[in-house]
Design a protein around this motif. Structure first.
Motif, PDB file in Angstrom:
ATOM      1  N   HIS A 204       0.878  -1.206  -0.052  1.00 59.93           N
ATOM      2  CA  HIS A 204      -0.097   0.094  -0.053  1.00 59.93           C
ATOM      3  C   HIS A 204       0.884   1.279  -0.003  1.00 59.93           C
ATOM      4  N   PHE A 205       0.343   2.482  -0.512  1.00 62.25           N
ATOM      5  CA  PHE A 205       1.052   3.548  -0.473  1.00 62.25           C
ATOM      6  C   PHE A 205       0.294   4.595   0.624  1.00 62.25           C
ATOM      7  N   HIS A 206       1.048   4.936   1.469  1.00 60.70           N
ATOM      8  CA  HIS A 206       0.617   5.932   2.479  1.00 60.70           C
ATOM      9  C   HIS A 206       1.358   7.508   2.246  1.00 60.70           C
ATOM     10  N   GLU A 207       0.655   8.463   2.778  1.00 63.29           N
ATOM     11  CA  GLU A 207       1.267   9.742   2.441  1.00 63.29           C
ATOM     12  C   GLU A 207       1.344  10.601   3.906  1.00 63.29           C
ATOM     13  N   VAL A 208       2.491  11.132   4.060  1.00 66.37           N
ATOM     14  CA  VAL A 208       2.702  12.010   5.216  1.00 66.37           C
ATOM     15  C   VAL A 208       3.209  13.307   5.074  1.00 66.37           C
ATOM     16  N   PRO A 209       2.888  14.311   5.805  1.00 70.04           N
ATOM     17  CA  PRO A 209       3.490  15.679   5.775  1.00 70.04           C
ATOM     18  C   PRO A 209       4.787  15.431   5.581  1.00 70.04           C
ATOM     19  N   TYR A 210       5.467  16.530   4.662  1.00 72.52           N
ATOM     20  CA  TYR A 210       6.990  16.560   4.460  1.00 72.52           C
ATOM     21  C   TYR A 210       7.535  17.759   4.718  1.00 72.52           C
TER      22      TYR A 210
END
Length: 215
Positions: A204-210
């Motif tokens: 799965h792909f997960h996005e986090v603030p960068y």
């Protein structure tokens, strides 16, 4: 170590007024060149009276497709600065269109380069940046007797439970970052004396603030 995959958090539009000229940067996430071209056409259609609709885009996990256009501005003063602003932010899968309504005062080559670069950079800051993380799903089969202990362990190690199935035993689904998969499995088996059955499932792909200063 593989570089982080970064892209904008959301579509956005940002405007700068420089010597009466309006520079409007429209940003959008895309995954194909066709989608990038469609977005460019949409912006052009909405701004038919604009003097220029310059653009640049990067498509692909390794930026396999890169395009830019000055759209009538002096060569190298618009498309390249837009593209370089996206590259400087280390973004992927993004298209930027900068619409210019001429205000009657010429900016010169240097002024144009700064204007197109700055409006793109400001638009990226407004949109925000996210990092895409590749995660592996682990299906952990645990007895009811040890279920509470497993739940406590997962919470203690900040491993979020993605769902559970109840039958003869409990199947607890957990998502872990791809590079931490083997270490996580080894730690779990060590803690529970090899009494867990752990199966690697889908990705799965997960996005986090960068934040740029994380590098």
């Amino acid at each position: 170590m593989e570089k982080p995959f970064l892209t904008i958090a959301q579509a956005t539009q940002y405007e700068l007024v420089i010597k009466k000229s309006r520079f409007i940067c429209s940003l959008q996430r895309v995954t194909t060149e066709e989608a990038a071209q469609d977005f460019i056409k949409q912006v052009q259609d909405k701004n038919r009276k604009a003097n220029h609709n310059c653009f640049a885009y990067l498509v692909g996990d390794h930026d396999q497709v890169q395009r830019e256009s000055d759209n009538g501005e002096p060569s190298g003063t618009a498309g390249v600065p837009i593209l370089e602003s996206l590259q400087l932010a280390k973004l992927h899968n993004v298209v930027a269109v900068v619409t210019r309504y001429f205000g009657g005062i010429k900016l010169g080559a240097g002024g144009l380069i700064r204007a197109y670069s700055n409006v793109t950079t400001q638009a990226v800051h407004q949109a925000g940046i996210v990092q895409r993380l590749r995660q592996r799903q682990l299906k952990i089969t645990v007895s009811y007797r040890q279920h509470d202990a497993l739940t406590y362990y997962l919470k203690e190690h900040q491993l979020a439970i993605a769902g559970e199935e109840y039958g003869v035993n409990v199947i607890t689904n957990v998502l872990v970052n791809e590079e931490a998969t083997e270490k996580t499995i080894a730690s779990l088996q060590n803690r529970f004396n090899d009494q867990l059955t752990i199966e690697k499932a889908g990705q799965h792909f997960h996005e986090v603030p960068y934040q740029p200063n994380q590098d």
